[in-house]
Enzyme design. Structure first.
Site, PDB file in Angstrom:
ATOM      1  N   LYS A  78      35.440 -40.695  11.595  1.00  0.00           N
ATOM      2  CA  LYS A  78      36.542 -40.259  11.087  1.00  0.00           C
ATOM      3  C   LYS A  78      37.516 -40.917  11.909  1.00  0.00           C
ATOM      4  O   LYS A  78      37.628 -41.042  13.104  1.00  0.00           O
ATOM      5  CB  LYS A  78      36.629 -38.560  11.473  1.00  0.00           C
ATOM      6  N   SER A 158      40.442 -31.596   6.363  1.00  0.00           N
ATOM      7  CA  SER A 158      41.119 -32.983   6.697  1.00  0.00           C
ATOM      8  C   SER A 158      39.923 -33.968   6.649  1.00  0.00           C
ATOM      9  O   SER A 158      40.314 -35.422   6.350  1.00  0.00           O
ATOM     10  CB  SER A 158      41.776 -33.063   7.959  1.00  0.00           C
ATOM     11  N   SER A 182      38.134 -27.867   8.533  1.00  0.00           N
ATOM     12  CA  SER A 182      38.075 -29.459   8.273  1.00  0.00           C
ATOM     13  C   SER A 182      36.830 -30.188   8.077  1.00  0.00           C
ATOM     14  O   SER A 182      36.693 -31.102   7.559  1.00  0.00           O
ATOM     15  CB  SER A 182      39.037 -30.113   8.935  1.00  0.00           C
TER      16      SER A 182
END
EC number: 6.3.5.7
Length: 495
Positions: A78, A158, A182
């Site tokens: 990420k 997210s 998330s």
């Protein structure tokens, strides 16, 4: 060996040990898959040279016979994790061009274990969002489609790029972060497993901060066993992070015995929301029945302060964000606005932040600054902190009464279309976190497990919440649920 990218971490580990394939072959297969999946916009910075070098080193290590479980595994990272000399932007324009001179603790642990970095993954800007629509890179796209139309769907947020990449077999697993859901919400939207560990289990050092008392890194994988394998490499005490727990990391995979006889699973009555879709209700009931059939005792429980969780979260998280994001000033790194003649430092700050932060980040910074301001601090922030304590106490009470884990839905719906909520009241988007934020407020471990499909063929997930520091026990219960649900569906390849 065909279909290398479809391997799980456990399957790839076995194949590598038996010399049925190599890390280089796995890595090249994943890089080719990523090349073909541009339409999903999951990977935003590619690192093929680093990947091949790491894969060669992993193959040598495996050949020497002393390689850890994660050795040779191609991963997506990420964009919130700082990776040395590789763009680490948190999907924000304000960090454009930022290439850190250091490595986050979590990624360093993965590289030390022999894992391979394919590249950086799309996400909501500064991890603020539930749909991956606030990214400077553009939307990540869910590999799943509804049966009756081709409208692009959100992979959740997210960690939307992480979820899309794992679901579409671009990487064997990915890192995610979870501040209010998330990891778990995008995992549920894409039919994969997402684990948020206990707060303090994984170091936050080198992870771009959103809300420091809530953020926690975790694995996003194809199976529960894979989550156990990857968490073992990610977890551990870090003296550079004052909130990191100085605890021995257990063998999480060894904790998966498949036996939950006598375990008490709580069903919180407060999670039965008005207007909850019948499909979610049925999934929840079916999940409870599966655990009962496996020998667990299903117990109705009460978490009375649940209804205050979302408002408390959306005071605390923006407050911490407004403090954390004050460091982005255009002085030391990242984007700096062009100044007009006569502009001073105040104008530079204002213009840089106005240009660098997207609308959702600006919204949350303004909310956070407001609730921390003189005259409102006690009315909002201090009150939210007190509510947080009550929510944590609710969980402590039920665990003290012998509950081993709590079963809830992971999300209030299946994945929705990109753009469907973007123009709506932002509160509608925030409601996506209704089942997940309590776990972050209380600092507990939680896992999303794919458990079925809705009427339009989209994945639905269930969430298990565990006792603090007992991820092994939680993973064992999750694996029983995973096996009973028998979810094997994959998205049809359209990209």
């Amino acid at each position: 060996m065909s279909d290398l990218t479809k391997l799980t971490l456990a399957g790839a580990r076995d194949a590598l040990r038996k010399a049925e394939t190599t890390s280089v072959a796995l890595t090249e297969a994943c890089l080719a898959e990523i090349e073909d999946a541009g339409a999903l916009n999951a990977f935003v910075h590619m690192t093929p040279e680093i990947a091949i070098d790491q894969a060669r080193a992993a193959d040598a290590r495996i050949a020497a016979g002393e390689a850890p479980a994660m050795c040779g595994m191609p991963l997506g990272i990420k964009d919130l994790f700082c990776t040395r000399e590789v763009p680490s932007q948190a999907a924000s324009h304000i960090l454009n061009g930022f290439r850190p001179e250091y490595e986050s603790t979590v990624t360093q642990k993965l590289w030390d274990a022999g894992a391979v970095m394919l590249g950086k993954l799309n996400m909501d800007e500064f991890a603020m969002g539930s749909s991956n629509e606030s990214s400077v890179y553009g939307n990540a796209v869910n590999p799943w489609r509804r049966d009756d139309d081709d409208a692009p769907l959100t992979p959740g947020g997210s960690s939307g790029g992480s979820a899309a990449a794992v679901a579409a077999d671009m990487c064997l697993a990915a890192t995610g972060t979870d501040t209010g859901g998330s990891i778990r919400q995008p995992a549920a939207f894409t039919g994969i497993v997402g684990l948020k560990p206990t707060y303090g289990r994984c170091s936050r050092w080198g992870v771009v901060a959103f809300a420091s008392s809530l953020d926690q890194a975790g694995p996003m994988t194809k199976t529960v066993r894979d989550a156990a394998i990857m968490l073992g490499a990610m977890a551990g005490h870090d003296p550079k992070d004052s909130t990191s727990a100085d605890l021995v990391v257990p063998d999480f995979e060894a904790a998966i015995t498949g036996d939950i006889r006598g375990k008490k699973i709580g069903i919180p009555r407060e999670y039965r929301m008005d207007g909850m879709p019948a499909e979610i209700e049925k999934l929840w009931a079916d999940g409870a029945a599966m655990l009962r059939d496996a020998g667990a005792e299903i117990v109705d429980i009460s978490l009375p302060h649940t209804k205050y969780a979302l408002p408390a979260y959306y005071v605390i998280a923006p407050a911490e964000a407004s403090s954390n994001l004050a460091r982005y000033d255009g002085v030391r790194y990242g984007h700096r606005a062009k100044l007009a003649q006569g502009d001073g430092i105040v104008q530079m700050y204002e213009k840089t932040r106005a240009e660098g932060f997207g609308p959702e980040v600006q919204r949350r910074v303004m909310i956070g600054t407001y609730v921390l301001s003189a005259g409102f601090y006690d009315a909002y922030y201090n009150r939210a902190r007190k509510v947080r304590t009550l929510i944590k106490r609710d969980f402590e009470t039920v665990f003290a009464e012998g509950i081993d884990a709590i079963l809830t839905p992971a999300t209030p719906s299946a994945a929705f279309g990109l753009g469907e909520m973007a123009e709506a009241d932002p509160v509608q988007m925030y409601l996506n976190d209704v089942f997940t934020v309590t776990v972050n407020l209380a600092g507990l471990p939680g896992i999303a497990v794919p458990a079925g499909l809705d009427a339009k063929g989209l994945p639905l997930g269930l969430q298990l919440i565990g006792r603090p520091w007992e991820e092994g026990d939680l993973l064992n219960t999750a694996e029983v649920l995973e096996r009973a649900a028998g979810f094997v569906s994959k998205p049809s390849k359209w990209w």
